[in-house]
Every structure is written in C-alpha cells, then in structure tokens.
Design an enzyme around this catalytic site. Sequence first.
Site, PDB file in Angstrom:
ATOM      1  N   ARG A  59       0.764  -1.281   0.014  1.00  0.00           N
ATOM      2  CA  ARG A  59      -0.137  -0.034  -0.232  1.00  0.00           C
ATOM      3  C   ARG A  59       0.927   1.194  -0.059  1.00  0.00           C
ATOM      4  NH1 ARG A  59      -2.513  -3.955   2.703  1.00  0.00           N
ATOM      5  NH2 ARG A  59      -1.402  -3.305   4.844  1.00  0.00           N
ATOM      6  N   GLU A  96       6.004 -10.950  13.403  1.00  0.00           N
ATOM      7  CA  GLU A  96       5.463 -11.527  14.578  1.00  0.00           C
ATOM      8  C   GLU A  96       5.721 -12.843  15.011  1.00  0.00           C
ATOM      9  OE1 GLU A  96       1.087 -11.910  17.153  1.00  0.00           O
ATOM     10  OE2 GLU A  96       1.225 -10.785  15.327  1.00  0.00           O
TER      11      GLU A  96
END
Length: 176
Positions: A59, A96
């Site tokens: 994006r 993560e």
Amino acid sequence: MKTIADYIRTIPNFPHEGIMFRDVTTLFNDARGFRMAVDTLLHPFAGRPIDRVAGLEARGFILGGAVAHQLGVGFIPVRKAGKLPHDRISQDYTLEYGTATVELHTDSFEPGESVLIVDDLLATGGTAEAGIKLIERLGGKVAGCAFVVDLPDLGGRARLEAMGVEVHALCSYSGE
C-alpha cells in the site's frame, strides 16, 4: 468536515481473532479522502529537499507514488524479496512469527540524496526500519517517514525515532 480516520474502515477479528484491522482501501476509494491523505502526508516535508519517495510494499506504493508525484520527484519501490529484476540489496526484518526480507535496487538513487519513506500503517516498525537500513546502506539520507495510521502501542514510532528518524502519522489508534 471529515478527518482521515473517518475514511478508514475498521474490521474486527481480521486476519485473526482480537485484531482490529484498519482498512485504508476505503480511504483510497474516496477521491476527497485520498487527496487529503496525500496532501497531509507530504505537508510536514513541503519545502524541504526531498529527492525521492520510497514506498513500502504494497500500500506504500499507492501512497508513495502519489506523494512523489505531488513533490515532483522520483519514486522508489521497496519490494518483498525476489520481486526486483536488477542488482539489488536485501534487508531481513522480524515479523510476529518469523522473518521477512525487503529489497531495493542498487541504482534507486545517488548517494547523498534525501529519501522520504511512505506507507499506510506503522505497527512494530520492522518494515520501515528495514527500508531505512537499505537506504542508508546505499548512502541515502532518510528525510523522515510518513504513515496514514500509527498503532503507537506496538512501538513502531518509538523504534524509528530511536534511530533518529522523524515520524509523521495522520491518525492513530491506541490499544490495537
């Protein structure tokens, strides 16, 4: 008058239970909202010497391209590994659950040029930190980082500011 946050859709429990996903596609889809975001992203850097804008995949390509156009400068894509066809350098970063890699063409800019990094969302700051390291390894100067959304509780802003990088975000969501 609407704010940037008014254009962003929140989707609970996506992609996992307990996550509040901030969907900026609704911002991109609205001409007024998109224009406001682009203008506001570049505002803190207007009048400064910016030679290029780097967008973080994916994006950040949309936003970074528009910001580069407004500033009248070139655009640099910081891509996921294996997507750039020419000579490139790589930088790993932590996710993560595991690691990822981003790359930059070695001829993206000249040493000493000033590069503004743009992306839609700042969470832990891992991708942006990797982008900063790539630019600095090629001799560029990071003018700053601009994001639409900051999730301050995840520590990305503090991480980038600890590197000496100026960070601007258009809105933030705590506790996310």
